[in-house]
Design a protein around this motif. Structure first.
Motif, PDB file in Angstrom:
ATOM      1  N   ARG A  99       0.816  -1.213   0.000  1.00  0.00           N
ATOM      2  CA  ARG A  99       0.000   0.000   0.000  1.00  0.00           C
ATOM      3  C   ARG A  99       0.853   1.268   0.000  1.00  0.00           C
ATOM      4  O   ARG A  99       1.801   1.388   0.758  1.00  0.00           O
ATOM      5  CB  ARG A  99      -0.933   0.001   1.219  1.00  0.00           C
ATOM      6  N   GLN A 100       0.471   2.191  -0.860  1.00  0.00           N
ATOM      7  CA  GLN A 100       1.152   3.471  -0.930  1.00  0.00           C
ATOM      8  C   GLN A 100       0.945   4.252   0.367  1.00  0.00           C
ATOM      9  O   GLN A 100      -0.093   4.135   1.013  1.00  0.00           O
ATOM     10  CB  GLN A 100       0.620   4.296  -2.107  1.00  0.00           C
ATOM     11  N   MET A 101       1.934   5.054   0.738  1.00  0.00           N
ATOM     12  CA  MET A 101       1.812   5.901   1.907  1.00  0.00           C
ATOM     13  C   MET A 101       1.563   7.338   1.473  1.00  0.00           C
ATOM     14  O   MET A 101       2.144   7.813   0.498  1.00  0.00           O
ATOM     15  CB  MET A 101       3.081   5.821   2.762  1.00  0.00           C
ATOM     16  N   GLU A 102       0.691   8.009   2.210  1.00  0.00           N
ATOM     17  CA  GLU A 102       0.415   9.408   1.913  1.00  0.00           C
ATOM     18  C   GLU A 102       1.675  10.243   2.169  1.00  0.00           C
ATOM     19  O   GLU A 102       2.482   9.901   3.028  1.00  0.00           O
ATOM     20  CB  GLU A 102      -0.739   9.909   2.788  1.00  0.00           C
ATOM     21  N   PRO A 103       1.854  11.333   1.448  1.00  0.00           N
ATOM     22  CA  PRO A 103       3.006  12.202   1.688  1.00  0.00           C
ATOM     23  C   PRO A 103       3.024  12.711   3.128  1.00  0.00           C
ATOM     24  O   PRO A 103       1.979  13.046   3.690  1.00  0.00           O
ATOM     25  CB  PRO A 103       2.793  13.353   0.700  1.00  0.00           C
ATOM     26  N   PHE A 104       4.212  12.747   3.731  1.00  0.00           N
ATOM     27  CA  PHE A 104       4.323  13.206   5.112  1.00  0.00           C
ATOM     28  C   PHE A 104       5.641  13.951   5.313  1.00  0.00           C
ATOM     29  O   PHE A 104       6.598  13.761   4.569  1.00  0.00           O
ATOM     30  CB  PHE A 104       4.237  12.038   6.096  1.00  0.00           C
ATOM     31  N   GLU A 150       3.811  17.418  15.627  1.00  0.00           N
ATOM     32  CA  GLU A 150       2.657  17.848  16.418  1.00  0.00           C
ATOM     33  C   GLU A 150       1.439  17.047  15.968  1.00  0.00           C
ATOM     34  O   GLU A 150       1.405  16.477  14.887  1.00  0.00           O
ATOM     35  CB  GLU A 150       2.425  19.346  16.244  1.00  0.00           C
ATOM     36  N   HIS A 151       0.420  17.017  16.838  1.00  0.00           N
ATOM     37  CA  HIS A 151      -0.725  16.132  16.591  1.00  0.00           C
ATOM     38  C   HIS A 151      -1.393  16.359  15.235  1.00  0.00           C
ATOM     39  O   HIS A 151      -1.865  15.406  14.606  1.00  0.00           O
ATOM     40  CB  HIS A 151      -1.757  16.286  17.708  1.00  0.00           C
ATOM     41  N   PRO A 178      -2.783  11.990  11.527  1.00  0.00           N
ATOM     42  CA  PRO A 178      -3.092  11.378  10.217  1.00  0.00           C
ATOM     43  C   PRO A 178      -2.021  10.410   9.737  1.00  0.00           C
ATOM     44  O   PRO A 178      -2.330   9.426   9.070  1.00  0.00           O
ATOM     45  CB  PRO A 178      -3.241  12.587   9.282  1.00  0.00           C
ATOM     46  N   PHE A 179      -0.757  10.692  10.082  1.00  0.00           N
ATOM     47  CA  PHE A 179       0.324   9.783   9.685  1.00  0.00           C
ATOM     48  C   PHE A 179       0.167   8.440  10.378  1.00  0.00           C
ATOM     49  O   PHE A 179       0.221   7.383   9.739  1.00  0.00           O
ATOM     50  CB  PHE A 179       1.677  10.396  10.030  1.00  0.00           C
ATOM     51  N   VAL A 180      -0.033   8.456  11.698  1.00  0.00           N
ATOM     52  CA  VAL A 180      -0.190   7.217  12.466  1.00  0.00           C
ATOM     53  C   VAL A 180      -1.451   6.475  12.026  1.00  0.00           C
ATOM     54  O   VAL A 180      -1.429   5.249  11.828  1.00  0.00           O
ATOM     55  CB  VAL A 180      -0.233   7.526  13.982  1.00  0.00           C
ATOM     56  N   ASN A 181      -2.528   7.214  11.839  1.00  0.00           N
ATOM     57  CA  ASN A 181      -3.776   6.594  11.406  1.00  0.00           C
ATOM     58  C   ASN A 181      -3.625   5.958  10.031  1.00  0.00           C
ATOM     59  O   ASN A 181      -4.166   4.880   9.753  1.00  0.00           O
ATOM     60  CB  ASN A 181      -4.888   7.643  11.382  1.00  0.00           C
ATOM     61  N   MET A 239      -2.965   3.534  16.089  1.00  0.00           N
ATOM     62  CA  MET A 239      -3.714   4.556  16.808  1.00  0.00           C
ATOM     63  C   MET A 239      -2.970   4.962  18.075  1.00  0.00           C
ATOM     64  O   MET A 239      -2.060   4.275  18.526  1.00  0.00           O
ATOM     65  CB  MET A 239      -5.116   4.064  17.158  1.00  0.00           C
ATOM     66  N   TYR A 240      -3.401   6.095  18.643  1.00  0.00           N
ATOM     67  CA  TYR A 240      -2.902   6.514  19.949  1.00  0.00           C
ATOM     68  C   TYR A 240      -3.892   7.498  20.558  1.00  0.00           C
ATOM     69  O   TYR A 240      -4.719   8.086  19.846  1.00  0.00           O
ATOM     70  CB  TYR A 240      -1.506   7.146  19.838  1.00  0.00           C
ATOM     71  N   SER A 241      -3.801   7.656  21.860  1.00  0.00           N
ATOM     72  CA  SER A 241      -4.703   8.576  22.559  1.00  0.00           C
ATOM     73  C   SER A 241      -4.012   9.909  22.783  1.00  0.00           C
ATOM     74  O   SER A 241      -2.788   9.975  22.952  1.00  0.00           O
ATOM     75  CB  SER A 241      -5.130   7.983  23.905  1.00  0.00           C
TER      76      SER A 241
END
Length: 208
Positions: free
Chosen positions: A38-43, A132-133, A138-141, A146-148
């Protein structure tokens, strides 16, 4: 004439052996392998050395990504220590460099210096990354993790986060995810020996 017969029989035996081998069930990784990757979104994230990291920094190597934070009391240091032990074996079955990224899910407390002190203790193959969040979540998701996020103003807190490990291939694509084992009374960590066996199968089957 006899030589010809022997040659024909030998060829038939070889062909039959290949057919039988190909018809046998081939070993498969226990990890979830994405087919196709799966391709990864730009980050754009921050590396512990102060420089930016982007999708390009994942190419040309195998990279294991997992979420963690330096104040984590159990899963994170255990995962890092386990990686340090098994990294030479992971590298031995790959024809590209093998790296480990710890993605900090605690940007409030994990400064670059703190990340650097933490990750470099385990070796040069380890890198701590943060953001920063607004960029981190979106990167982690997107990795399927996931994270809180703690409430505003909280100081002494724990961060709940995924314990799975994501494998990125040398083309910078999500290739597999290794889920943690859920055993009562034990930390939910990834079985590193099983991950090694799966990784060896994945690298043998990989073509870029």
């Amino acid at each position: 004439m006899q030589k010809l017969i022997f040659s024909v029989v030998a060829i038939i035996a070889v062909v039959a052996g290949v057919v039988i081998f190909n018809s046998l069930p081939q070993p498969k990784p226990q990890a979830l392998v994405y087919n196709p990757p799966r391709q990864m979104e730009p980050f754009i994230l921050e590396a512990h050395n102060g420089g930016p990291v982007t999708n390009a920094d994942l190419t040309g190597q195998w990279t294991f990504l997992f979420t963690g934070y330096t104040s984590c009391p159990d899963i994170c240091p255990t995962t890092m220590a386990d990686f340090k032990k098994i990294l030479p074996q992971l590298a031995s079955v790959a024809d590209r460099p093998v790296k480990v990224w710890m993605i900090s899910v605690d940007p409030q407390r994990d400064t670059l210096q703190r990340l650097a002190d933490y990750t470099t203790y385990f070796g040069t193959e380890f890198m701590g990354v943060r953001a920063e969040h607004k960029d981190l979540y979106p990167f982690v998701n997107g990795l399927g993790l996931m994270y809180s996020i703690p409430d505003e103003g909280e100081v002494d807190y724990l961060v709940n986060h995924s314990s799975a490990i994501v494998l990125v291939n040398p083309q910078g694509e999500r290739h597999a995810i290794f889920k943690s084992s859920q055993t009562p009374g034990k930390l939910p960590t990834v079985d590193m020996q099983q991950m090694l066996e799966d990784f060896q199968l994945i690298t043998q089957q990989y073509h870029d």
